[in-house]
Design a protein around this motif. Structure first.
Motif, short mmCIF file in Angstrom:
data_model
loop_
_atom_site.label_atom_id
_atom_site.label_comp_id
_atom_site.label_asym_id
_atom_site.label_seq_id
_atom_site.Cartn_x
_atom_site.Cartn_y
_atom_site.Cartn_z
N TYR A 20 -16.48 -33.43 63.86
CA TYR A 20 -15.24 -33.89 63.24
C TYR A 20 -14.10 -32.98 63.63
O TYR A 20 -14.09 -31.79 63.29
CB TYR A 20 -15.37 -33.95 61.72
N GLN A 21 -13.12 -33.56 64.33
CA GLN A 21 -11.93 -32.82 64.73
C GLN A 21 -10.76 -33.24 63.82
O GLN A 21 -10.41 -34.41 63.75
CB GLN A 21 -11.56 -33.14 66.19
N HIS A 22 -10.18 -32.28 63.12
CA HIS A 22 -9.06 -32.59 62.25
C HIS A 22 -7.86 -33.02 63.08
O HIS A 22 -7.57 -32.41 64.11
CB HIS A 22 -8.68 -31.37 61.40
N PRO A 23 -7.16 -34.05 62.63
CA PRO A 23 -5.97 -34.51 63.38
C PRO A 23 -4.85 -33.50 63.29
O PRO A 23 -4.82 -32.67 62.39
CB PRO A 23 -5.62 -35.83 62.69
N ASN A 82 -27.00 -27.19 59.81
CA ASN A 82 -26.84 -27.64 58.44
C ASN A 82 -25.66 -28.61 58.39
O ASN A 82 -25.02 -28.89 59.42
CB ASN A 82 -26.66 -26.47 57.47
N LEU A 83 -25.37 -29.13 57.22
CA LEU A 83 -24.33 -30.15 57.10
C LEU A 83 -22.96 -29.62 57.51
O LEU A 83 -22.20 -30.30 58.22
CB LEU A 83 -24.29 -30.69 55.67
N PHE A 131 -17.08 -40.93 62.05
CA PHE A 131 -17.96 -39.87 61.59
C PHE A 131 -17.60 -39.34 60.21
O PHE A 131 -18.47 -39.20 59.34
CB PHE A 131 -17.96 -38.72 62.61
N HIS A 132 -16.33 -39.03 59.99
CA HIS A 132 -15.95 -38.41 58.72
C HIS A 132 -16.18 -39.36 57.55
O HIS A 132 -16.64 -38.95 56.48
CB HIS A 132 -14.49 -37.95 58.75
N LYS A 133 -15.90 -40.63 57.74
CA LYS A 133 -16.17 -41.61 56.68
C LYS A 133 -17.67 -41.72 56.44
O LYS A 133 -18.12 -41.78 55.29
CB LYS A 133 -15.58 -42.97 57.04
N VAL A 142 -20.60 -31.10 60.67
CA VAL A 142 -19.22 -31.56 60.52
C VAL A 142 -18.31 -30.80 61.47
O VAL A 142 -17.42 -31.39 62.12
CB VAL A 142 -18.76 -31.42 59.06
N ARG A 143 -18.50 -29.51 61.60
CA ARG A 143 -17.67 -28.72 62.51
C ARG A 143 -17.82 -29.17 63.96
O ARG A 143 -16.88 -29.14 64.74
CB ARG A 143 -18.03 -27.24 62.40
#
Length: 219
Positions: free
Chosen positions: A216-219, A207-208, A123-125, A212-213
């Motif tokens: 996308y889960q930050h490692p 919204n964008l 997802f993040h990429k 993302v929130r």
């Protein structure tokens, strides 16, 4: 979906891509892109076919899948790295686009049959390469996202393909080789999914930043 003219100045702003390789492998829902049913310009039906495939082959995984419509009020949304793009960065302005997301845990994979990125892409990429940021865009090009659980989309979506016909009845783009996805109760509701009014339709409009929130889960 159809492409329209794009803004003359859109600059690239890359951010880092982070993936976690220490966890168990994610189930490979689709072994390769060529195994998926695909008709150019019919992204909504391509994604519906992905949902149908998962409901048959991996029914327990459908609860971890989402369909995401990308559009805005002006129906001019810039996406990079699209196969239909003509320039080096493969920028296309769609009136709308549709993605398939798979989130079995805190990771998320994006399946986009119209993208030149790997299939699937983390997802993040995908966001970094395809949406980049709204900060470089005029407000009329901001992307909004209707996020729908795949099971609901599979159950409720209908299209008689009227949006792909000219006034004389001819096709703007050749239709898929299977019958339209319709029901007696609702022959066509595509516009309900493209519409980004958060008070109407299935799913949740974001919204964008909100998208993302959510995914996308930050490692």
């Amino acid at each position: 979906m159809a492409s329209v003219s794009h803004p003359s100045k859109i600059q690239r702003q890359d951010t880092g891509v982070v993936t976690n390789t220490t966890k168990k492998p994610i189930l490979n829902l689709f072994s390769q892109r060529s195994d998926c049913k695909y008709t150019p310009a019919y992204c909504e039906e391509n994604v519906w076919k992905l949902c149908q495939d998962i409901s048959t082959r991996h029914p327990l995984e459908l609860q971890h899948c989402y369909v995401v419509f990308v559009s805005n009020d002006s129906r001019t949304v810039p996406l990079w790295r699209q196969k239909a793009g003509k320039e080096e960065e493969k920028l296309v302005i769609w009136d709308y686009h549709v993605l398939f997301l798979y989130t079995p845990d805190d990771r998320c994979l994006v399946y986009d049959l119209d993208s030149e990125l790997p299939y699937p892409t983390y997802f993040h990429k995908y966001v970094t390469e395809t949406f980049r940021t709204d900060h470089i865009l005029k407000p009329e090009y901001f992307r909004y996202f209707r996020v729908i659980p795949a099971s609901l989309f599979l159950q409720h979506f209908a299209s008689d393909r009227r949006h792909m016909k000219r006034s004389d009845g001819s096709w703007i783009k050749p239709p898929p080789d299977y019958p339209p996805i319709t029901s007696a109760a609702n022959p066509h509701n595509l516009d309900d999914f493209i519409n980004m009014d958060p008070t109407k339709g299935l799913g949740e409009v974001m919204n964008l930043t909100q998208l993302v929130r959510k995914f996308y889960q930050h490692p």
